[in-house]
Scaffold this active site. Structure first.
Site, short mmCIF file in Angstrom:
data_model
loop_
_atom_site.label_atom_id
_atom_site.label_comp_id
_atom_site.label_asym_id
_atom_site.label_seq_id
_atom_site.Cartn_x
_atom_site.Cartn_y
_atom_site.Cartn_z
N HIS A 158 5.77 -13.51 -7.79
CA HIS A 158 6.13 -14.58 -6.45
C HIS A 158 7.10 -13.92 -5.60
O HIS A 158 8.04 -14.54 -4.74
CB HIS A 158 6.48 -15.97 -6.96
CG HIS A 158 5.74 -16.42 -7.96
ND1 HIS A 158 4.50 -17.06 -7.73
CD2 HIS A 158 5.63 -16.11 -9.47
CE1 HIS A 158 3.88 -17.31 -8.90
NE2 HIS A 158 4.44 -17.18 -9.87
N SER A 279 13.30 3.10 17.41
CA SER A 279 13.09 2.09 18.34
C SER A 279 13.65 2.44 19.64
O SER A 279 14.61 3.14 19.77
CB SER A 279 13.67 0.73 18.00
OG SER A 279 14.07 0.14 19.04
N LYS A 285 17.61 1.50 14.53
CA LYS A 285 16.15 1.33 13.68
C LYS A 285 15.58 2.65 12.91
O LYS A 285 15.68 3.68 13.98
CB LYS A 285 15.43 0.26 14.54
CG LYS A 285 15.80 -1.02 14.30
CD LYS A 285 14.80 -1.94 15.11
CE LYS A 285 13.63 -2.24 14.21
NZ LYS A 285 12.95 -3.05 14.88
N GLU A 292 3.05 0.62 8.04
CA GLU A 292 2.71 -0.43 8.80
C GLU A 292 1.12 -0.28 9.42
O GLU A 292 0.15 -1.08 9.54
CB GLU A 292 3.43 -0.71 10.17
CG GLU A 292 4.64 -1.40 9.60
CD GLU A 292 5.87 -1.53 10.73
OE1 GLU A 292 5.96 -2.40 11.40
OE2 GLU A 292 6.42 -0.47 10.81
N GLN A 324 -29.58 2.39 13.69
CA GLN A 324 -28.68 3.36 14.67
C GLN A 324 -27.30 2.87 14.48
O GLN A 324 -26.29 3.80 14.67
CB GLN A 324 -29.32 3.41 15.96
CG GLN A 324 -28.50 4.55 16.73
CD GLN A 324 -29.27 4.60 18.04
OE1 GLN A 324 -30.41 5.23 18.13
NE2 GLN A 324 -28.76 4.11 19.07
#
Ligand code: ARG
Length: 460
Positions: A158, A279, A285, A292, A324
Site C-alpha cells: 500500500h 528542466s 531538476k 516516464e 492488412q
C-alpha cells in the site's frame, strides 16, 4: 488517371486515386521487404526444382531478386504507392528487370500466403531479438543484486513501509518477472515458427509444390497443416502482442518504483546524469524521462494488442483485406518494446542506491511486526501480540519517539515476555535475516538465488 495493375486484366477502368491512397500498405509494409524476397527466392528455387517452371527461369528470377535485395539494402530502390504493397512493388521491379520471365514467380502462390510468410519470418527474427534483449536486462539485474546484498531497505505494501528486505531481493524479483516474459516469447516462437507458404489464396495449390523444401530453406520448423488456417489466422501474432503488453506492464511498474525512489522525498537512488534530462525552467531538476516514457509507451502497446484483437474478431473465413491492418500494431509494439527494454537495462546498470537513506527508512515502525512475532515465539497468541505492539507504537508516537529509542524496562511494562534479545529486533538487518524460508529475504536465501541465476543466465 489510369494506371496499369498487376491484377488489371479483368478491369475496364483504372483505380480511383482515393482508393489507391486508402488501400496502399507500402508506406509501412516495406519493413517486410527482405523477408518477402527471402520467401520469393525459396519459392522460385522450389518451382525450378519441381519442374513447374524451367530451371533457367528459376535461376534468372533468383538472380533478379538478389539484385533487387541489394538495391533495397543500399536505399536505391524506389517504392511506388500505386503498386499498393511490398509484394507487388518487388514483383513489378523483377518483371521490369528480367522481362516476362519475372511473371512466372507468382506461379502456385497468392499474396495471401506470401504476406503471412514474410510476416512470420520477420516476427521470428524480432522475437529472438527481444529474447536476447531480455537476457541482457536479466544480467544487469543480477549484477545489481550482487552489488546490493548488504543494503537493507523497507519494502512496501500500500506504499506504506511494511518490512525490511535486502535491496538485492527487489532486483531479483524483477529478474523473475522478466524471466517469465522471456519464457512467454520463447513459447510463442513455437507457434510463430510455422510456414504458411504453399497454402495459396486459401485452399491449397494445384501445382506439385515441395513445401518441405521451402520450409527447410526458410528455416521454419513446421509446415502449417491447413491452408485456411494458414492464410486467415493471426492468433499467434495476437499472442506476440499480448506477451509484449505483459512485458511492458512489468517494465512500467518497475519504472514507477524507480521514479518514486528518485524523488527528493524518497531519495533512495541516484540516476546517472546521462540518462536523465533537465528542466528548461527549473534549474534544480533532474527528470527521469526515460522511465516516464517507458511507463507512458506502455499505453501504446496495450493499444496495439486491442487493435489486432478487434481487427480479427468478426472476420469470416478466410483472408479479408482487414488483415492488412495487422502490421502497424506489430511494428509499433516491436519498436516500443525493444526501446523500453534497452532503456531499462541502461537505467539498472547506472543506478546508484543511497544506502544510508534506505537503511534509515528500513528501521523504526517497519519493525513492528517483528516485535509482535517475538512475543509469538514466546508463546503469546498472535492477536494478543499484535495488540501489545499496537500499544507500544501508540505510546511512542504520542511522545514523538522512534521504535529504536525504547528500552528494555519500557518494553517489560507492556509485556513480561520481553527479554534482552528483544532489542535485536530493533536492527533491520537482523530482522531481514530472520526470514529464512525458501524465497525469503534472509542473506543466505538471497545468495542462493544469486547462485541459481549465475548458473542459469547465458554468458555472451
Ligand atoms: N497487402 C496485403 C496484406 O497486407 C497483401 C495481401 C493482399 N491480398 C489480397 N487478396 N488483396 O494483407
Amino acid at each position: 488517371m489510369e494506371k496499369k495493375k498487376l491484377w488489371g486484366g479483368r478491369f475496364s477502368e483504372g483505380t480511383d486515386e482515393f482508393v489507391e491512397e486508402f488501400t496502399e500498405s507500402i508506406s509501412f509494409d516495406k519493413e517486410l521487404a527482405l523477408y518477402d524476397i527471402k520467401g520469393s527466392i525459396a519459392h522460385a528455387r522450389m518451382l525450378g526444382k519441381q519442374g513447374i517452371i524451367p530451371k533457367e527461369d528459376s535461376e534468372k528470377i533468383i538472380k533478379g531478386l538478389e539484385e533487387i535485395k541489394k538495391e533495397i539494402e543500399e536505399g536505391k530502390f524506389e517504392w511506388k504507392k500505386e503498386l499498393e504493397d511490398v509484394h507487388m512493388n518487388i514483383e513489378k521491379a523483377l518483371i521490369e528487370k528480367i522481362g516476362d520471365t519475372g511473371g512466372k514467380l507468382h506461379t502456385g502462390r497468392s499474396r495471401n500466403d506470401q504476406v503471412i510468410t514474410a510476416f512470420r519470418l520477420y516476427l521470428k527474427e524480432e522475437t529472438n531479438n527481444i529474447i536476447n534483449l531480455l537476457e541482457e536486462l536479466k544480467k544487469a539485474l543480477l549484477k545489481k543484486a550482487e552489488e546490493t546484498v548488504d543494503i537493507v531497505m523497507p519494502a512496501y505494501t500500500h506504499l506504506q513501509r511494511a518490512q525490511p528486505i535486502r535491496l538485492a531481493h527487489y532486483f531479483l524479483a524483477y529478474l523473475e518477472m522478466y524471466n517469465r516474459d522471456q519464457e512467454r516469447f520463447k513459447d510463442n516462437l513455437r507457434r510463430i515458427d510455422q510456414m504458411p507458404l504453399g497454402s495459396g489464396a486459401l485452399a491449397g495449390v494445384d501445382f506439385p509444390l515441395d513445401r518441405e523444401m521451402t520450409a527447410k530453406e526458410l528455416g521454419f520448423s513446421k509446415i502449417m497443416r491447413n491452408s485456411l488456417d494458414a492464410t486467415a489466422s493471426r492468433d499467434a501474432i495476437i499472442e506476440f502482442l499480448s506477451n509484449s503488453a505483459i512485458c511492458m506492464s512489468n517494465l512500467s511498474r518497475q519504472s514507477e518504483d524507480l521514479i518514486i525512489w528518485n524523488s527528493t522525498e524518497f531519495s533512495f537512488v541516484e540516476l546517472p546524469d546521462k540518462l536523465t534530462t533537465g528542466s528548461s525552467i527549473m534549474p534544480q531538476k533532474k527528470n527521469p524521462d526515460v522511465l516516464e516514457l517507458i511507463r507512458g509507451k506502455t499505453g501504446r502497446v496495450y493499444g496495439d494488442l486491442i487493435a489486432l484483437l478487434t481487427i480479427v474478431k468478426g472476420l469470416p473465413m478466410a483472408y479479408n483485406r482487414d488483415l492488412q491492418e495487422d502490421k502497424e500494431p506489430v511494428f509499433d509494439a516491436v519498436k516500443t518494446l525493444k526501446g523500453s527494454i534497452i532503456g531499462m537495462t541502461k537505467i539498472i546498470e547506472g543506478l546508484k542506491p543511497k544506502k544510508e537513506n534506505m537503511e534509515k527508512s528500513a528501521g523504526g515502525f517497519a519493525l513492528a511486526t517483528d516485535l509482535a512475532n517475538y512475543l509469538v515465539n514466546k508463546g503469546l497468541p498472535f492477536r494478543q501480540a499484535h495488540h501489545v505492539v499496537g500499544q507500544i507504537v501508540g505510546y511512542l508516537t504520542a511522545q514523538n519517539r522512534e521504535l529504536e529509542s525504547i528500552t528494555l524496562e519500557e518494553l517489560k511494562k507492556f509485556s513480561e515476555l520481553f527479554e534482552e534479545d528483544a532489542l535485536n529486533i530493533l536492527n533491520p538487518k537482523y530482522v531481514a535475516d530472520a526470514r529464512k524460508t525458501f524465497g525469503g529475504t534472509a542473506k543466505e536465501r538471497i545468495l542462493e538465488q544469486i547462485a541459481f541465476w549465475k548458473e542459469n543466465l547465458t554468458e555472451k
